[in-house]
Each structure stands twice: as structure tokens, then as C-alpha cells.
Design a protein around this motif. Sequence first.
Motif, PDB file in Angstrom:
ATOM      1  N   GLY A   4     -14.948  12.123  -0.008  1.00 21.04           N
ATOM      2  CA  GLY A   4     -14.461  12.328   1.084  1.00 21.04           C
ATOM      3  C   GLY A   4     -13.145  11.521   1.384  1.00 21.04           C
ATOM      4  N   GLY A   5     -13.029  10.808   0.491  1.00 26.30           N
ATOM      5  CA  GLY A   5     -11.746   9.663   0.924  1.00 26.30           C
ATOM      6  C   GLY A   5     -10.252  10.556   0.555  1.00 26.30           C
ATOM      7  N   HIS A   6      -9.646  10.568   1.459  1.00 30.79           N
ATOM      8  CA  HIS A   6      -8.331  11.382   1.361  1.00 30.79           C
ATOM      9  C   HIS A   6      -7.404  10.309   0.970  1.00 30.79           C
ATOM     10  CE1 HIS A   6     -10.537  14.283   3.910  1.00 30.79           C
ATOM     11  NE2 HIS A   6      -9.708  15.021   3.776  1.00 30.79           N
ATOM     12  N   ARG A   7      -6.316  10.985  -0.152  1.00 27.68           N
ATOM     13  CA  ARG A   7      -5.477  10.180  -0.981  1.00 27.68           C
ATOM     14  C   ARG A   7      -4.060   9.846   0.096  1.00 27.68           C
ATOM     15  NH1 ARG A   7      -2.464  12.053  -6.315  1.00 27.68           N
ATOM     16  NH2 ARG A   7      -2.527  10.112  -7.568  1.00 27.68           N
ATOM     17  N   VAL A   8      -3.888  10.993   0.950  1.00 28.99           N
ATOM     18  CA  VAL A   8      -2.505  10.836   1.627  1.00 28.99           C
ATOM     19  C   VAL A   8      -2.594  10.849   3.009  1.00 28.99           C
ATOM     20  CG1 VAL A   8      -0.041  11.690   1.942  1.00 28.99           C
ATOM     21  CG2 VAL A   8      -1.484  11.682  -0.471  1.00 28.99           C
ATOM     22  N   ALA A   9      -2.009  10.218   3.994  1.00 29.75           N
ATOM     23  CA  ALA A   9      -2.092  10.312   5.309  1.00 29.75           C
ATOM     24  C   ALA A   9      -0.585  10.568   5.787  1.00 29.75           C
ATOM     25  CB  ALA A   9      -2.603   9.451   6.109  1.00 29.75           C
ATOM     26  N   ALA A  65       1.860   8.084   3.963  1.00 33.22           N
ATOM     27  CA  ALA A  65       1.354   6.922   3.522  1.00 33.22           C
ATOM     28  C   ALA A  65       0.210   7.162   2.388  1.00 33.22           C
ATOM     29  CB  ALA A  65       0.753   6.096   4.602  1.00 33.22           C
ATOM     30  N   PHE A  66       0.207   6.281   1.556  1.00 30.73           N
ATOM     31  CA  PHE A  66      -0.836   6.408   0.408  1.00 30.73           C
ATOM     32  C   PHE A  66      -1.196   4.913  -0.275  1.00 30.73           C
ATOM     33  CE2 PHE A  66       3.108   7.372  -1.683  1.00 30.73           C
ATOM     34  CZ  PHE A  66       2.882   6.816  -2.760  1.00 30.73           C
ATOM     35  N   ASP A  67      -2.374   4.720  -1.088  1.00 32.39           N
ATOM     36  CA  ASP A  67      -2.500   3.512  -1.690  1.00 32.39           C
ATOM     37  C   ASP A  67      -1.447   3.324  -2.599  1.00 32.39           C
ATOM     38  OD1 ASP A  67      -3.660   1.346  -3.147  1.00 32.39           O
ATOM     39  OD2 ASP A  67      -5.535   2.289  -3.200  1.00 32.39           O
ATOM     40  N   ILE A  97      11.710   4.544   0.776  1.00 33.97           N
ATOM     41  CA  ILE A  97      10.324   4.102   0.215  1.00 33.97           C
ATOM     42  C   ILE A  97      10.189   2.541   0.102  1.00 33.97           C
ATOM     43  CG2 ILE A  97       8.956   4.592  -1.979  1.00 33.97           C
ATOM     44  CD1 ILE A  97      11.129   6.684  -2.715  1.00 33.97           C
ATOM     45  N   TRP A  98       8.865   2.116   0.645  1.00 29.39           N
ATOM     46  CA  TRP A  98       8.832   0.799   0.677  1.00 29.39           C
ATOM     47  C   TRP A  98       7.253   0.552   0.467  1.00 29.39           C
ATOM     48  CZ3 TRP A  98       9.277   3.489   5.230  1.00 29.39           C
ATOM     49  CH2 TRP A  98       8.335   3.086   6.050  1.00 29.39           C
ATOM     50  N   GLU A  99       6.801  -0.699   0.290  1.00 30.61           N
ATOM     51  CA  GLU A  99       5.405  -0.874   0.215  1.00 30.61           C
ATOM     52  C   GLU A  99       5.094  -2.170   1.107  1.00 30.61           C
ATOM     53  OE1 GLU A  99       2.298  -1.313  -3.511  1.00 30.61           O
ATOM     54  OE2 GLU A  99       4.043  -2.349  -3.625  1.00 30.61           O
ATOM     55  N   GLN A 100       3.939  -2.024   1.768  1.00 28.71           N
ATOM     56  CA  GLN A 100       3.533  -3.024   2.745  1.00 28.71           C
ATOM     57  C   GLN A 100       2.040  -3.055   2.808  1.00 28.71           C
ATOM     58  OE1 GLN A 100       5.189  -2.459   6.741  1.00 28.71           O
ATOM     59  NE2 GLN A 100       3.781  -3.743   7.569  1.00 28.71           N
ATOM     60  N   GLY A 101       1.391  -4.196   2.536  1.00 33.77           N
ATOM     61  CA  GLY A 101       0.020  -4.681   2.402  1.00 33.77           C
ATOM     62  C   GLY A 101      -0.529  -3.663   1.532  1.00 33.77           C
ATOM     63  N   ARG A 102      -0.030  -3.492   0.139  1.00 32.97           N
ATOM     64  CA  ARG A 102      -0.572  -2.486  -0.894  1.00 32.97           C
ATOM     65  C   ARG A 102      -0.616  -0.991  -0.439  1.00 32.97           C
ATOM     66  NH1 ARG A 102      -5.333  -5.952  -3.900  1.00 32.97           N
ATOM     67  NH2 ARG A 102      -3.869  -7.778  -4.361  1.00 32.97           N
ATOM     68  N   VAL A 103       0.387  -0.668   0.544  1.00 34.53           N
ATOM     69  CA  VAL A 103       0.083   0.703   0.998  1.00 34.53           C
ATOM     70  C   VAL A 103       1.554   1.184   0.783  1.00 34.53           C
ATOM     71  CG1 VAL A 103      -0.061   2.323   2.961  1.00 34.53           C
ATOM     72  CG2 VAL A 103      -1.648   0.447   2.826  1.00 34.53           C
ATOM     73  N   HIS A 125      -7.970   7.031  10.247  1.00 34.91           N
ATOM     74  CA  HIS A 125      -8.620   5.593   9.803  1.00 34.91           C
ATOM     75  C   HIS A 125      -9.701   6.031   9.038  1.00 34.91           C
ATOM     76  CE1 HIS A 125      -5.432   3.174  11.879  1.00 34.91           C
ATOM     77  NE2 HIS A 125      -5.634   3.962  12.953  1.00 34.91           N
ATOM     78  N   ARG A 126     -10.563   6.904   9.420  1.00 35.62           N
ATOM     79  CA  ARG A 126     -11.955   6.912   8.751  1.00 35.62           C
ATOM     80  C   ARG A 126     -11.973   7.728   7.617  1.00 35.62           C
ATOM     81  NH1 ARG A 126     -13.017   7.906  14.167  1.00 35.62           N
ATOM     82  NH2 ARG A 126     -13.459  10.305  13.698  1.00 35.62           N
ATOM     83  N   LEU A 127     -10.801   8.588   7.483  1.00 36.16           N
ATOM     84  CA  LEU A 127     -10.733   9.567   6.255  1.00 36.16           C
ATOM     85  C   LEU A 127      -9.899   8.988   5.194  1.00 36.16           C
ATOM     86  CD1 LEU A 127     -10.323  12.921   8.180  1.00 36.16           C
ATOM     87  CD2 LEU A 127     -12.478  11.796   7.117  1.00 36.16           C
ATOM     88  N   VAL A 128      -9.185   7.954   5.241  1.00 35.21           N
ATOM     89  CA  VAL A 128      -8.551   7.278   4.190  1.00 35.21           C
ATOM     90  C   VAL A 128      -8.902   5.909   3.994  1.00 35.21           C
ATOM     91  CG1 VAL A 128      -6.673   8.644   4.658  1.00 35.21           C
ATOM     92  CG2 VAL A 128      -6.486   6.451   5.744  1.00 35.21           C
ATOM     93  N   ARG A 129      -8.812   5.274   2.720  1.00 40.11           N
ATOM     94  CA  ARG A 129      -9.232   4.019   2.621  1.00 40.11           C
ATOM     95  C   ARG A 129      -8.243   2.925   2.599  1.00 40.11           C
ATOM     96  NH1 ARG A 129     -11.963   7.397  -1.164  1.00 40.11           N
ATOM     97  NH2 ARG A 129     -14.312   7.416  -0.404  1.00 40.11           N
TER      98      ARG A 129
END
Length: 246
Positions: free
Chosen positions: A142-147, A160-162, A219-225, A114-118
Amino acid sequence: MADLERELRELSAWLETPEPPDVTARVRARLAAPARSSRTIEGRRRRWRYAVAALLAALLVIALPPGRAALADAVAGLLRFAGITISTAPAPPPPTASPSPLPAQRPTDLGEAHRLVRFPVRVPAALGPPDRVLVADPDGAGGHRVATLLYRGGQIRLDAFDGQLDGVFLKQAGGSGAQWTEVSGRQAAWIPGPHPISYVDRDGVVREESARLAAATLIWEQGRVTYRLEGELTVNEAVEIASSLG
């Protein structure tokens, strides 16, 4: 009324009205011009009808997901959805070498993720806590792109990613295998069978070394994620898991 009429008449003397333009010459020129043939008029009407039909078709393509998919298949063989590019062209041979992990991928736990991704890291209630959590591709801050959440020994994978990012994964669907479905009323894409997948880095370069054979994927999108749920699942099982995302 008599007083008002008198005042208006007196006021008219102060107004300067320009002379009306002489349109006689313009009317005579119009009358002298050869009449347009019915063929010319019909041609213009036909072109107008074609333009209106093309505009309506374009609006339908924009409004309807299957329309976008059909247009992509016909024009470029590409479908871009929620930050993932799906190629509907014939798939290349599956990767034979062991795939490399995503850039700078490392294990972590949910709290640190939760702290490493935006973006929010949500857990599907239908699966419960994951066996493993991975984060990958950090930026300079330090913000990671993928969880990634792994279940059942890695047999089920939730990435999950932005969703506002440009293409993050490139999928080779192998023909017109991509289908449309819904997750909690939201548009989703379903790829029913195994297909090659590669990671696209921050510079838009496809990381060929990351290429691997992915299982069926939702594949789907929820809350811009953007989420991609991968595993040996049916579309109904995948949708049920996705709908339970907390």
C-alpha cells in the motif's frame, strides 16, 4: 656504554645471519641487455601522459554537472538525474491521444498522503495549500510511489517521489534544452520548454499510454526526495517556488 657494547657483542654470537644473495649474474645480464631506444622511452612517457589526462578528464566529468551532461549528449543522448531520465535526442512528435493517468492514481488529501507514501510530502510556501492531491502506483503493502500536488486548476504540478529509486519519469527534452541551475544551493535541472514525458513503472517499463506534453519543468532533490515542478513558469519563478518548499 661499555657494558651495552659488551652485551651486544655477546648477543651477536647467538644470531644467525643468512648469506647475502649473489646478484653478480643479475647485474651482468642487465648490463648486457640492449639499451632501450629513446623512441621507446618517449612512447611510454606519451602513453602515461595520455592516461593521466584521461583520468583527469573523467574526474572532471564526474565532479561537474555540465560535464556529465556533455558526456551523456555525446555518448548516449541520455542524462540521468535524481531518478529522472532526460533524453537529449531530437524529440518525437508530441502525443496526440489523451494521456492515461499514472498507475492506480487516485485523489486524496494532504493528511492521508503523508500516510500513503514513504517520504515527506512538502508544500511550497510560495503556492500554499494545493487545490488537489493525488497519489499513484502503490506497492503490495500500500505504499504509493508518487505524490502529486496540483495548483491553479492543474496548470502547476508538483510531483514527488523517492529520489533513491531508479528512473521514474522519462523526459524527451528535444535537443540540448536541459540546463543546470540551483535550488537553495542544491543542483537542479531546468527544461525550459514543452517536452514529451512518460511514466516508468516499477518494472522499468515505459508506460507509453501515460505520455503527454509537459510544460517547462524544474527537477531537484531535497532530503532524498525528488521533485519536479511543472508549469508555465520562468526558471526564476520555478526556483523561487522550489526554494520555499517546507
